[in-house]
Design an enzyme around this catalytic site. Structure first.
Site, PDB file in Angstrom:
ATOM      1  N   LYS A  14      51.260  32.102  30.225  1.00 21.53           N
ATOM      2  CA  LYS A  14      52.729  32.142  30.240  1.00 21.53           C
ATOM      3  C   LYS A  14      53.263  32.934  31.428  1.00 21.53           C
ATOM      4  CE  LYS A  14      53.087  34.011  26.086  1.00 21.53           C
ATOM      5  NZ  LYS A  14      51.687  34.117  25.656  1.00 21.53           N
ATOM      6  N   ARG A  89      58.930  35.676  19.253  1.00 25.57           N
ATOM      7  CA  ARG A  89      57.631  35.600  18.594  1.00 25.57           C
ATOM      8  C   ARG A  89      57.757  35.485  17.078  1.00 25.57           C
ATOM      9  NH1 ARG A  89      54.637  37.946  23.064  1.00 25.57           N
ATOM     10  NH2 ARG A  89      52.416  38.126  22.732  1.00 25.57           N
ATOM     11  N   ARG A 128      40.596  39.005  32.127  1.00 26.54           N
ATOM     12  CA  ARG A 128      41.804  39.673  32.628  1.00 26.54           C
ATOM     13  C   ARG A 128      41.732  41.178  32.361  1.00 26.54           C
ATOM     14  NH1 ARG A 128      47.467  37.797  30.014  1.00 26.54           N
ATOM     15  NH2 ARG A 128      46.770  39.018  28.248  1.00 26.54           N
ATOM     16  N   ARG A 134      45.010  46.792  30.593  1.00 27.98           N
ATOM     17  CA  ARG A 134      45.561  46.692  29.247  1.00 27.98           C
ATOM     18  C   ARG A 134      44.488  46.929  28.206  1.00 27.98           C
ATOM     19  NH1 ARG A 134      49.176  41.301  28.624  1.00 27.98           N
ATOM     20  NH2 ARG A 134      48.869  41.945  26.445  1.00 27.98           N
ATOM     21  N   ARG A 146      45.459  39.407  17.716  1.00 32.50           N
ATOM     22  CA  ARG A 146      46.641  38.867  18.405  1.00 32.50           C
ATOM     23  C   ARG A 146      46.737  37.357  18.177  1.00 32.50           C
ATOM     24  NH1 ARG A 146      45.425  41.150  24.223  1.00 32.50           N
ATOM     25  NH2 ARG A 146      47.219  39.884  24.861  1.00 32.50           N
TER      26      ARG A 146
HETATM   27  O1  C5P Z   1      53.546  38.960  25.612  1.00 35.67           O
HETATM   28  P1  C5P Z   1      52.360  39.847  25.723  1.00 35.67           P
HETATM   29  O2  C5P Z   1      51.086  39.178  25.309  1.00 35.67           O
HETATM   30  O3  C5P Z   1      52.254  40.538  27.032  1.00 35.67           O
HETATM   31  O4  C5P Z   1      52.621  40.995  24.649  1.00 35.67           O
HETATM   32  C1  C5P Z   1      51.692  42.059  24.487  1.00 35.67           C
HETATM   33  C2  C5P Z   1      51.921  42.718  23.143  1.00 35.67           C
HETATM   34  O5  C5P Z   1      53.268  43.209  23.042  1.00 35.67           O
HETATM   35  C3  C5P Z   1      51.766  41.805  21.940  1.00 35.67           C
HETATM   36  O6  C5P Z   1      50.408  41.642  21.554  1.00 35.67           O
HETATM   37  C4  C5P Z   1      52.575  42.556  20.892  1.00 35.67           C
HETATM   38  O7  C5P Z   1      51.852  43.640  20.407  1.00 35.67           O
HETATM   39  C5  C5P Z   1      53.747  43.083  21.713  1.00 35.67           C
HETATM   40  N1  C5P Z   1      54.901  42.164  21.675  1.00 35.67           N
HETATM   41  C6  C5P Z   1      55.657  42.081  20.520  1.00 35.67           C
HETATM   42  N2  C5P Z   1      56.738  41.242  20.439  1.00 35.67           N
HETATM   43  C7  C5P Z   1      57.078  40.474  21.471  1.00 35.67           C
HETATM   44  C8  C5P Z   1      56.326  40.532  22.675  1.00 35.67           C
HETATM   45  C9  C5P Z   1      55.221  41.378  22.739  1.00 35.67           C
HETATM   46  O8  C5P Z   1      55.350  42.780  19.548  1.00 35.67           O
HETATM   47  N3  C5P Z   1      58.144  39.653  21.361  1.00 35.67           N
HETATM   48 MG    MG Z   2      52.155  37.729  29.499  1.00 32.38          MG
END
Ligand code: C5P
Ligand code: MG
Length: 191
Positions: A14, A89, A128, A134, A146
């Site tokens: 994404k 989400r 990654r 991270r 996740r």
């Molecule tokens: O989008 P990304 O994978 O970078 O998000 C990393 C973490 O941030 C997710 O695994 C979650 O813990 C948190 N997150 C969230 N709600 C969102 C976006 C991210 O809780 N809308």
């Molecule tokens: Mg991302």
């Protein structure tokens, strides 16, 4: 105004694809994950709260995430539209986003879901993790959590926009260029 959602499981590309679309369509890219990581790096109260969830691969509570998103959007009154990456989400996040856009007579033009299989995702995220810094990219148990959270809570968002005839899927495996070509075509057909 053009407002797009880039959707898909963690590690589906994404962020990479959002950066390409932003250039192409002149939009503002909002990655809620990046926003949380910025807050965590700076040890802000928001960052400290978010870290409790992110470190386990759980979702940060809707009220916190929605508040942060609103704050970011109001900083870009000049935007020709947004590309939302990693948000919404959950259904409440989707409803809040729609409501927020409706306040300025806007709406989501389309949601584009990148499709990648679980085992491929795990490989990608672990590789990654070697350079992303991270913590949530380094531990396979957290990565698998996740993915479960995505299936249990986030996939509903696809159906929510599908019911409005706004969702489409994109094959997320191939070269970055191939995938961005597929996306560009799908986006152009929508706007
Ligand atoms: O989008 P990304 O994978 O970078 O998000 C990393 C973490 O941030 C997710 O695994 C979650 O813990 C948190 N997150 C969230 N709600 C969102 C976006 C991210 O809780 N809308
Ligand atoms: Mg991302």
């Amino acid at each position: 105004m053009i407002n797009l959602i880039l959707f898909g499981p963690p590690g589906s590309g994404k962020g990479t694809q959002a950066s390409k679309l932003v250039e192409e369509f002149n939009l503002v890219h909002i990655s809620t994950g990046d926003l949380f990581r910025f807050e965590m790096k700076n040890d802000t109260p928001l960052g400290l709260e978010a870290k409790q969830y992110i470190s386990k691969g759980e979702l940060v509570p809707d009220s916190v995430t929605i508040g942060m998103l609103k704050n970011k959007m109001t900083k870009h009154p000049e935007a020709k539209g947004f590309i939302f990456d990693g948000f919404p989400r959950t259904i409440p996040q989707a409803e809040a986003l729609d409501q927020l856009l409706a306040e300025t007579d806007q709406s989501i033009n389309g949601l584009f879901a990148l499709q990648v299989e679980d085992e491929e995702i795990i490989k990608r995220i672990l590789s990654r993790g070697a350079t992303s810094g991270r913590a949530d990219d380094l531990d396979e148990t957290i990565i698998r959590n996740r993915i479960s959270v995505y299936k249990d809570n986030t996939l509903d968002v696809y159906d929510y926009y599908a019911a409005k005839k706004k969702a489409s899927t994109i094959e997320g495996v191939g070269s970055i260029e191939q995938i961005s070509n597929r996306l560009r075509k799908a986006v152009s057909a929508t706007i």
